[in-house]
Enzyme design. Structure first.
Site, PDB file in Angstrom:
ATOM      1  N   HIS A 152       0.863  -1.186   0.000  1.00  0.00           N
ATOM      2  CA  HIS A 152       0.000   0.000   0.000  1.00  0.00           C
ATOM      3  C   HIS A 152       0.899   1.236   0.000  1.00  0.00           C
ATOM      4  CE1 HIS A 152      -3.501  -2.469   1.078  1.00  0.00           C
ATOM      5  NE2 HIS A 152      -2.737  -3.048   1.995  1.00  0.00           N
ATOM      6  N   ARG A 156     -10.350  -5.088  -5.371  1.00  0.00           N
ATOM      7  CA  ARG A 156     -10.419  -5.732  -4.061  1.00  0.00           C
ATOM      8  C   ARG A 156     -11.855  -5.716  -3.561  1.00  0.00           C
ATOM      9  NH1 ARG A 156      -6.894  -4.197   1.420  1.00  0.00           N
ATOM     10  NH2 ARG A 156      -6.210  -6.325   1.861  1.00  0.00           N
ATOM     11  N   ASP A 188       2.912  -6.863   2.216  1.00  0.00           N
ATOM     12  CA  ASP A 188       1.901  -6.087   2.941  1.00  0.00           C
ATOM     13  C   ASP A 188       2.485  -4.794   3.518  1.00  0.00           C
ATOM     14  OD1 ASP A 188      -0.705  -5.555   3.771  1.00  0.00           O
ATOM     15  OD2 ASP A 188      -0.439  -6.561   5.703  1.00  0.00           O
TER      16      ASP A 188
END
Length: 272
Positions: free
Chosen positions: A13, A104, A229
Protein backbone atom coordinates in the site's frame (compact mmCIF):
# COMPACT_ATOMS: atom_id res chain seq x y z
CA UNK A 1 16.37 -8.07 -17.36
CA UNK A 2 13.91 -10.64 -18.72
CA UNK A 3 10.58 -11.63 -17.19
CA UNK A 4 12.29 -14.76 -15.82
CA UNK A 5 14.56 -12.60 -13.67
CA UNK A 6 11.93 -10.44 -11.94
CA UNK A 7 10.90 -10.83 -8.31
CA UNK A 8 7.37 -9.67 -7.49
CA UNK A 9 5.95 -8.25 -4.27
CA UNK A 10 2.22 -8.63 -4.93
CA UNK A 11 0.77 -6.75 -1.96
CA UNK A 12 1.74 -3.27 -0.83
CA UNK A 13 0.00 0.00 0.00
CA UNK A 14 1.09 3.61 -0.35
CA UNK A 15 -0.04 6.68 1.60
CA UNK A 16 0.91 10.22 0.71
CA UNK A 17 2.90 12.31 0.49
CA UNK A 18 0.15 14.22 2.25
CA UNK A 19 0.85 17.50 0.47
CA UNK A 20 0.07 15.76 -2.84
CA UNK A 21 -2.29 12.91 -1.88
CA UNK A 22 -4.07 13.86 1.36
CA UNK A 23 -6.53 11.58 3.11
CA UNK A 24 -10.23 12.52 3.11
CA UNK A 25 -11.63 13.94 6.37
CA UNK A 26 -13.70 10.78 6.95
CA UNK A 27 -10.88 8.27 6.34
CA UNK A 28 -11.69 4.90 7.92
CA UNK A 29 -8.15 4.87 9.37
CA UNK A 30 -5.23 7.31 9.31
CA UNK A 31 -1.89 5.60 8.61
CA UNK A 32 1.57 7.13 8.78
CA UNK A 33 2.86 8.61 5.54
CA UNK A 34 4.32 5.88 3.30
CA UNK A 35 4.85 7.26 -0.21
CA UNK A 36 5.74 5.36 -3.37
CA UNK A 37 9.36 6.59 -3.41
CA UNK A 38 9.92 4.92 -0.02
CA UNK A 39 8.38 1.67 -1.26
CA UNK A 40 10.46 1.69 -4.42
CA UNK A 41 13.66 2.23 -2.41
CA UNK A 42 12.76 -0.65 -0.10
CA UNK A 43 12.16 -2.93 -3.06
CA UNK A 44 15.50 -1.98 -4.58
CA UNK A 45 17.27 -3.01 -1.37
CA UNK A 46 15.36 -6.30 -1.29
CA UNK A 47 15.98 -7.18 -4.94
CA UNK A 48 12.28 -6.84 -5.78
CA UNK A 49 11.80 -5.53 -9.32
CA UNK A 50 8.03 -5.71 -9.77
CA UNK A 51 5.28 -4.70 -7.37
CA UNK A 52 1.53 -4.52 -6.86
CA UNK A 53 -0.09 -1.62 -5.01
CA UNK A 54 -3.48 -2.22 -3.45
CA UNK A 55 -5.79 0.77 -2.95
CA UNK A 56 -5.95 1.59 0.76
CA UNK A 57 -9.47 1.72 2.20
CA UNK A 58 -8.59 5.00 3.93
CA UNK A 59 -8.51 6.74 0.52
CA UNK A 60 -12.06 5.66 -0.31
CA UNK A 61 -12.83 6.08 -4.03
CA UNK A 62 -9.92 8.49 -4.60
CA UNK A 63 -7.32 6.54 -6.62
CA UNK A 64 -5.05 9.50 -7.39
CA UNK A 65 -2.13 8.22 -5.28
CA UNK A 66 -2.38 4.74 -6.80
CA UNK A 67 -2.61 5.96 -10.40
CA UNK A 68 0.18 8.46 -9.80
CA UNK A 69 2.51 5.74 -8.51
CA UNK A 70 1.69 3.36 -11.35
CA UNK A 71 2.37 6.06 -13.90
CA UNK A 72 5.67 6.96 -12.23
CA UNK A 73 6.72 3.30 -12.26
CA UNK A 74 6.59 3.18 -16.08
CA UNK A 75 5.01 -0.27 -16.07
CA UNK A 76 7.02 -1.88 -13.27
CA UNK A 77 4.09 -1.83 -10.85
CA UNK A 78 0.48 -2.97 -11.14
CA UNK A 79 -2.54 -1.83 -9.15
CA UNK A 80 -5.62 -3.18 -7.41
CA UNK A 81 -8.56 -0.77 -7.21
CA UNK A 82 -11.65 -0.53 -5.01
CA UNK A 83 -14.67 0.41 -7.08
CA UNK A 84 -18.44 0.85 -7.05
CA UNK A 85 -20.58 -0.82 -9.74
CA UNK A 86 -21.49 2.58 -11.21
CA UNK A 87 -17.91 3.74 -11.79
CA UNK A 88 -17.71 5.66 -15.10
CA UNK A 89 -16.26 3.71 -18.02
CA UNK A 90 -13.61 6.38 -18.81
CA UNK A 91 -12.35 6.06 -15.22
CA UNK A 92 -11.99 2.30 -15.59
CA UNK A 93 -10.18 2.71 -18.89
CA UNK A 94 -7.80 5.26 -17.37
CA UNK A 95 -7.07 2.88 -14.49
CA UNK A 96 -6.38 0.05 -16.92
CA UNK A 97 -4.07 2.21 -19.00
CA UNK A 98 -2.15 3.15 -15.83
CA UNK A 99 -1.69 -0.50 -14.84
CA UNK A 100 -4.62 -1.53 -12.65
CA UNK A 101 -5.34 -5.23 -13.12
CA UNK A 102 -7.85 -6.13 -10.42
CA UNK A 103 -10.31 -5.00 -7.77
CA UNK A 104 -10.42 -5.73 -4.06
CA UNK A 105 -13.65 -7.03 -2.57
CA UNK A 106 -13.41 -6.19 1.12
CA UNK A 107 -15.40 -7.84 3.92
CA UNK A 108 -13.35 -7.10 7.03
CA UNK A 109 -15.24 -5.93 10.11
CA UNK A 110 -12.74 -3.19 11.00
CA UNK A 111 -13.24 -1.75 7.51
CA UNK A 112 -17.03 -1.89 7.67
CA UNK A 113 -17.71 -5.32 6.12
CA UNK A 114 -18.18 -8.97 6.99
CA UNK A 115 -21.03 -11.14 8.20
CA UNK A 116 -24.50 -9.95 7.22
CA UNK A 117 -22.97 -6.86 5.59
CA UNK A 118 -21.58 -8.94 2.71
CA UNK A 119 -23.35 -8.03 -0.52
CA UNK A 120 -22.33 -10.66 -3.06
CA UNK A 121 -24.80 -9.29 -5.60
CA UNK A 122 -22.97 -5.97 -5.57
CA UNK A 123 -19.68 -7.84 -5.85
CA UNK A 124 -20.89 -9.57 -9.00
CA UNK A 125 -21.96 -6.20 -10.41
CA UNK A 126 -18.42 -4.91 -9.85
CA UNK A 127 -16.98 -8.01 -11.52
CA UNK A 128 -19.20 -7.47 -14.54
CA UNK A 129 -17.70 -4.01 -14.96
CA UNK A 130 -14.06 -5.19 -14.92
CA UNK A 131 -14.27 -8.61 -16.58
CA UNK A 132 -14.00 -7.09 -20.10
CA UNK A 133 -10.59 -5.68 -19.11
CA UNK A 134 -9.29 -9.09 -18.06
CA UNK A 135 -8.99 -8.07 -14.41
CA UNK A 136 -9.22 -10.37 -11.39
CA UNK A 137 -10.79 -9.99 -7.94
CA UNK A 138 -8.96 -9.98 -4.61
CA UNK A 139 -11.14 -11.31 -1.78
CA UNK A 140 -10.21 -9.76 1.58
CA UNK A 141 -12.15 -11.38 4.42
CA UNK A 142 -11.89 -13.70 7.40
CA UNK A 143 -11.86 -17.39 6.52
CA UNK A 144 -15.59 -18.13 6.90
CA UNK A 145 -16.59 -15.00 5.00
CA UNK A 146 -14.01 -15.79 2.30
CA UNK A 147 -15.67 -19.17 1.78
CA UNK A 148 -19.10 -17.53 1.55
CA UNK A 149 -17.86 -15.07 -1.05
CA UNK A 150 -16.02 -17.68 -3.12
CA UNK A 151 -19.12 -19.85 -3.23
CA UNK A 152 -21.22 -16.89 -4.39
CA UNK A 153 -18.66 -15.95 -7.05
CA UNK A 154 -18.22 -19.47 -8.42
CA UNK A 155 -18.33 -19.36 -12.20
CA UNK A 156 -17.97 -15.57 -12.34
CA UNK A 157 -15.42 -15.94 -15.13
CA UNK A 158 -12.48 -14.08 -13.58
CA UNK A 159 -9.67 -15.29 -11.30
CA UNK A 160 -10.44 -15.00 -7.58
CA UNK A 161 -7.42 -14.37 -5.37
CA UNK A 162 -7.70 -15.14 -1.64
CA UNK A 163 -6.04 -12.27 0.21
CA UNK A 164 -3.75 -12.68 3.26
CA UNK A 165 -4.29 -16.46 3.45
CA UNK A 166 -7.96 -15.72 4.29
CA UNK A 167 -6.74 -14.44 7.67
CA UNK A 168 -6.61 -18.09 8.73
CA UNK A 169 -4.81 -18.40 12.11
CA UNK A 170 -1.55 -20.21 11.49
CA UNK A 171 -1.84 -22.39 14.59
CA UNK A 172 -3.98 -25.31 13.40
CA UNK A 173 -5.61 -23.23 10.69
CA UNK A 174 -5.24 -25.66 7.82
CA UNK A 175 -6.52 -28.51 10.01
CA UNK A 176 -9.69 -26.61 10.88
CA UNK A 177 -12.97 -26.99 8.99
CA UNK A 178 -12.43 -23.60 7.31
CA UNK A 179 -8.85 -24.49 6.42
CA UNK A 180 -9.85 -27.76 4.81
CA UNK A 181 -12.61 -25.97 2.89
CA UNK A 182 -10.11 -23.40 1.62
CA UNK A 183 -7.78 -26.15 0.43
CA UNK A 184 -10.73 -27.67 -1.41
CA UNK A 185 -11.49 -24.30 -3.03
CA UNK A 186 -7.90 -24.11 -4.23
CA UNK A 187 -8.56 -27.14 -6.42
CA UNK A 188 -10.50 -24.80 -8.73
CA UNK A 189 -8.43 -23.36 -11.60
CA UNK A 190 -10.13 -19.98 -10.97
CA UNK A 191 -8.97 -19.65 -7.34
CA UNK A 192 -5.56 -18.29 -6.34
CA UNK A 193 -3.92 -17.77 -2.94
CA UNK A 194 -1.83 -14.82 -1.82
CA UNK A 195 0.53 -15.99 0.92
CA UNK A 196 0.83 -12.55 2.46
CA UNK A 197 0.04 -11.39 5.99
CA UNK A 198 2.27 -13.94 7.75
CA UNK A 199 2.51 -11.54 10.68
CA UNK A 200 -1.25 -11.00 10.75
CA UNK A 201 -2.12 -14.69 11.05
CA UNK A 202 0.44 -15.16 13.87
CA UNK A 203 -0.11 -11.92 15.80
CA UNK A 204 3.33 -10.61 14.93
CA UNK A 205 5.41 -13.82 14.70
CA UNK A 206 5.72 -14.48 10.93
CA UNK A 207 8.01 -17.48 11.34
CA UNK A 208 5.10 -19.35 12.91
CA UNK A 209 3.29 -19.20 9.56
CA UNK A 210 5.94 -21.25 7.74
CA UNK A 211 3.98 -24.51 7.67
CA UNK A 212 0.73 -22.79 6.69
CA UNK A 213 2.41 -20.99 3.79
CA UNK A 214 3.99 -24.28 2.73
CA UNK A 215 0.65 -26.11 2.81
CA UNK A 216 -1.14 -23.46 0.78
CA UNK A 217 1.59 -23.27 -1.84
CA UNK A 218 1.65 -27.04 -2.14
CA UNK A 219 -2.12 -26.98 -2.72
CA UNK A 220 -1.82 -24.58 -5.67
CA UNK A 221 1.83 -24.07 -6.68
CA UNK A 222 0.82 -22.65 -10.05
CA UNK A 223 -1.70 -20.22 -8.47
CA UNK A 224 0.20 -18.89 -5.45
CA UNK A 225 1.71 -15.40 -5.17
CA UNK A 226 3.44 -13.54 -2.35
CA UNK A 227 3.18 -10.04 -0.93
CA UNK A 228 4.93 -8.20 1.90
CA UNK A 229 1.90 -6.09 2.94
CA UNK A 230 4.20 -3.07 3.44
CA UNK A 231 3.82 -0.72 5.35
CA UNK A 232 1.88 -3.05 7.70
CA UNK A 233 -0.94 -0.78 8.82
CA UNK A 234 -3.47 -1.47 11.59
CA UNK A 235 -1.29 -3.88 13.58
CA UNK A 236 -0.76 -4.03 17.35
CA UNK A 237 2.86 -5.17 17.21
CA UNK A 238 6.16 -4.01 15.73
CA UNK A 239 5.99 -4.25 11.92
CA UNK A 240 7.90 -7.23 10.51
CA UNK A 241 11.09 -6.99 8.48
CA UNK A 242 10.11 -7.17 4.81
CA UNK A 243 13.33 -8.84 3.67
CA UNK A 244 12.76 -11.53 6.31
CA UNK A 245 9.23 -12.07 4.97
CA UNK A 246 10.66 -12.64 1.51
CA UNK A 247 13.20 -15.09 2.91
CA UNK A 248 10.39 -16.86 4.79
CA UNK A 249 8.34 -17.52 1.67
CA UNK A 250 11.42 -18.80 -0.16
CA UNK A 251 11.95 -21.33 2.65
CA UNK A 252 8.29 -22.28 2.63
CA UNK A 253 8.46 -23.00 -1.10
CA UNK A 254 11.11 -25.61 -0.38
CA UNK A 255 12.90 -25.59 -3.73
CA UNK A 256 14.02 -23.07 -6.31
CA UNK A 257 11.50 -24.12 -8.96
CA UNK A 258 8.54 -23.53 -6.62
CA UNK A 259 10.00 -20.24 -5.38
CA UNK A 260 10.43 -19.14 -8.99
CA UNK A 261 6.79 -19.95 -9.67
CA UNK A 262 5.49 -18.03 -6.64
CA UNK A 263 7.77 -15.01 -6.95
CA UNK A 264 8.15 -14.72 -10.73
CA UNK A 265 6.08 -16.82 -13.11
CA UNK A 266 2.69 -16.84 -11.35
CA UNK A 267 2.50 -13.07 -10.77
CA UNK A 268 3.64 -12.42 -14.33
CA UNK A 269 0.63 -14.43 -15.54
CA UNK A 270 -1.83 -12.88 -13.10
CA UNK A 271 -0.81 -9.23 -13.45
CA UNK A 272 0.47 -9.23 -17.00
Amino acid sequence: MTSNDHVWDCHTHIFGPWNTYPLPPDAVYRPAEAPFDTLRALHARMGVTRGVIVQGACYGPDHAALVGALTASAGAYRGIAVIDPDIPEPTLQAMHDAGVRGIRLGAMAHLGGGGSAIDTGRMRECIARVAPYGWHVLVHAEADDTLTILQALEGCGVPQVIDHMARLPARGGLQSHAGQALLHRLESPEVWIKVSGADRVTDGSPEDALQQIRGLVQAAPERSVWGSDWPHVNVRYAPPDDAALLALVRRACGDEATAKAVLTHNPARLYG
